[in-house]
Design a protein around this motif. Structure first.
Motif, PDB file in Angstrom:
ATOM      1  N   ILE A  12       0.833  -1.207   0.000  1.00  0.00           N
ATOM      2  CA  ILE A  12       0.000   0.000   0.000  1.00  0.00           C
ATOM      3  C   ILE A  12       0.866   1.256   0.000  1.00  0.00           C
ATOM      4  O   ILE A  12       0.589   2.234  -0.712  1.00  0.00           O
ATOM      5  N   LYS A  13       1.920   1.245   0.786  1.00  0.00           N
ATOM      6  CA  LYS A  13       2.761   2.435   0.915  1.00  0.00           C
ATOM      7  C   LYS A  13       3.601   2.710  -0.329  1.00  0.00           C
ATOM      8  O   LYS A  13       3.855   3.869  -0.674  1.00  0.00           O
ATOM      9  N   GLN A  50       1.945   3.442  -5.336  1.00  0.00           N
ATOM     10  CA  GLN A  50       1.122   4.654  -5.293  1.00  0.00           C
ATOM     11  C   GLN A  50       0.043   4.696  -6.371  1.00  0.00           C
ATOM     12  O   GLN A  50      -0.887   5.510  -6.286  1.00  0.00           O
ATOM     13  N   ALA A  56      -5.025   4.924   1.848  1.00  0.00           N
ATOM     14  CA  ALA A  56      -4.716   5.022   0.417  1.00  0.00           C
ATOM     15  C   ALA A  56      -5.760   5.883  -0.291  1.00  0.00           C
ATOM     16  O   ALA A  56      -6.934   5.859   0.059  1.00  0.00           O
ATOM     17  N   ASN A  57      -5.322   6.609  -1.302  1.00  0.00           N
ATOM     18  CA  ASN A  57      -6.258   7.532  -1.968  1.00  0.00           C
ATOM     19  C   ASN A  57      -6.491   7.216  -3.443  1.00  0.00           C
ATOM     20  O   ASN A  57      -7.069   8.023  -4.164  1.00  0.00           O
ATOM     21  N   SER A  58      -6.028   6.024  -3.891  1.00  0.00           N
ATOM     22  CA  SER A  58      -6.190   5.704  -5.314  1.00  0.00           C
ATOM     23  C   SER A  58      -6.994   4.433  -5.562  1.00  0.00           C
ATOM     24  O   SER A  58      -7.388   4.159  -6.689  1.00  0.00           O
ATOM     25  N   LEU A  91      -9.504   6.559   1.537  1.00  0.00           N
ATOM     26  CA  LEU A  91     -10.120   5.547   0.669  1.00  0.00           C
ATOM     27  C   LEU A  91     -11.598   5.830   0.426  1.00  0.00           C
ATOM     28  O   LEU A  91     -12.125   5.542  -0.659  1.00  0.00           O
TER      29      LEU A  91
END
Length: 361
Positions: free
Chosen positions: A144-145, A148, A172-174, A199
């Motif tokens: 996750i980190k 990207q 996470a933003n994707s 998220l």
């Protein structure tokens, strides 16, 4: 043809997509074998033990698939050799409990292999680790980190995944698609991380089927997911009731909802969904035995719903289905169990079929 430069041959091979044709090309000569490998974009592996013998030929692949057991060392090699991978499909095919493969599953990929991939393949966008029993929090957090661009993540039946991993996922933003099917250690705490993190502003599809520690408290939190279009909470147990499911109705973007075998949901949930989820197109109510005609009739004036799955919903009558036919003009399909066919008069079935299709299963 022997006068062709590598880049010219590569341009030609870009038009060759059939695996059998590409294999034939690679047998012509050493140059053609080398260039075919350099231009290959995807590969599916059936024997992971032989990976070291051929994977160096394919440094530019975008897609890697393997449904067999594959160990951490193989994934470490893959991460060093193929840094361009974007799609990683490691869905493990089912194997009999007494088979050699099942006995060797302890050597299957785990955190170390996924950490290596996360470090070496930074362009990963779609990752599926379904049924990889050794997959734990450490590898997932690293993925996750570092990845990207990750948009799709399938962790179905990865039984070591806990709320700790969901904390990282929630940040996470994707990610737009997340499957946690059968992740039995997930609780309401994990759902809180998903619903309140970044998220919640990107996720469009969430699968929580068979997450039986989830309760109304966690389900209610999902109302904060402002982009969610598809939600599956089937088989989540008796602690998911109308209390939580009526809160789901606040997600106005919902299009597909699976509530199968939630024994404690009933008409109030359907009334709330019909009133508030105006984009809803499919609702699966298989095995929801408390649902009656009152709940189904709530969709009479709904303008978008196209499919209702009503298998083993014993309290719904032919009159309810006929009422829907006359009022719900968007409805195209209603799925029913074959046992109900005998209890609905043939004339009524024909009348209903003028408005939408009855599908018997």
């Amino acid at each position: 043809m022997s006068q062709l430069e590598d880049h010219q041959l590569g341009l030609i091979l870009d038009w060759v997509n059939d695996p059998r044709d590409r294999k034939s090309v690679s047998l012509v000569c050493k140059q053609w074998m080398r260039v075919e490998g350099l231009t290959r974009l995807s590969i599916r592996v059936f024997e992971a033990d032989s990976l070291c013998g051929f994977i160096p030929r394919y440094p530019n692949i975008f897609t890697f698939e393997c449904s067999k057991l594959i160990n951490n060392d193989n994934l470490k090699l893959l991460s060093k050799t193929c840094p361009e991978i974007k799609v990683l499909n490691l869905n493990l095919e089912e194997c009999p409990i007494d088979s050699e493969e099942y006995l060797l599953a302890s050597d299957d990929v785990g955190d170390d292999g996924v950490c290596a991939l996360a470090n070496g393949c930074r362009k990963l966008s779609k990752v599926s680790l379904r049924t990889r029993k050794n997959m734990g929090n450490v590898g997932l957090v690293s993925l996750i980190k570092l990845a990207q661009n990750l948009t799709n993540l399938d962790l179905g039946w990865c039984n070591k995944i806990t709320d700790q991993a969901l904390e990282a996922i929630g940040a996470a933003n994707s990610i737009t698609m997340l499957s946690l099917e059968g992740c039995s250690l997930i609780t309401d705490v994990g759902l809180d991380y998903l619903a309140t993190g970044a998220l919640s502003r990107s996720l469009k599809k969430l699968v929580l089927e068979n997450c039986y520690q989830v309760t109304d408290c966690g389900v209610s939190l999902l109302r904060q997911m402002c982009c969610l279009e598809e939600l599956n909470i089937a088989y989540c147990g008796r602690k998911v009731t109308d209390i939580g499911c009526t809160e789901i109705a606040a997600i106005q973007t919902l299009k597909i909802l699976n509530l199968s075998w939630l024994y404690n949901i009933s008409d109030p949930t359907l009334v709330a969904l019909a009133e508030n989820c105006q984009n809803l197109m499919l609702v699966d109510l298989t095995g929801c035995k408390l649902v009656t005609g009152t709940g189904i009739r709530a969709f009479t004036n709904h303008g978008r719903v196209e499919t209702l799955v009503l298998l083993f919903c014993y309290k719904i009558s032919g009159n309810d289905l006929e009422h829907l036919a006359l009022g719900c003009h968007s409805l195209k399909y209603v799925v029913l169990d074959k046992g109900k066919k005998l209890r609905i008069p043939m004339m009524m079935q024909r009348n209903i079929s003028r408005f939408y299709d009855l599908i018997w299963r």
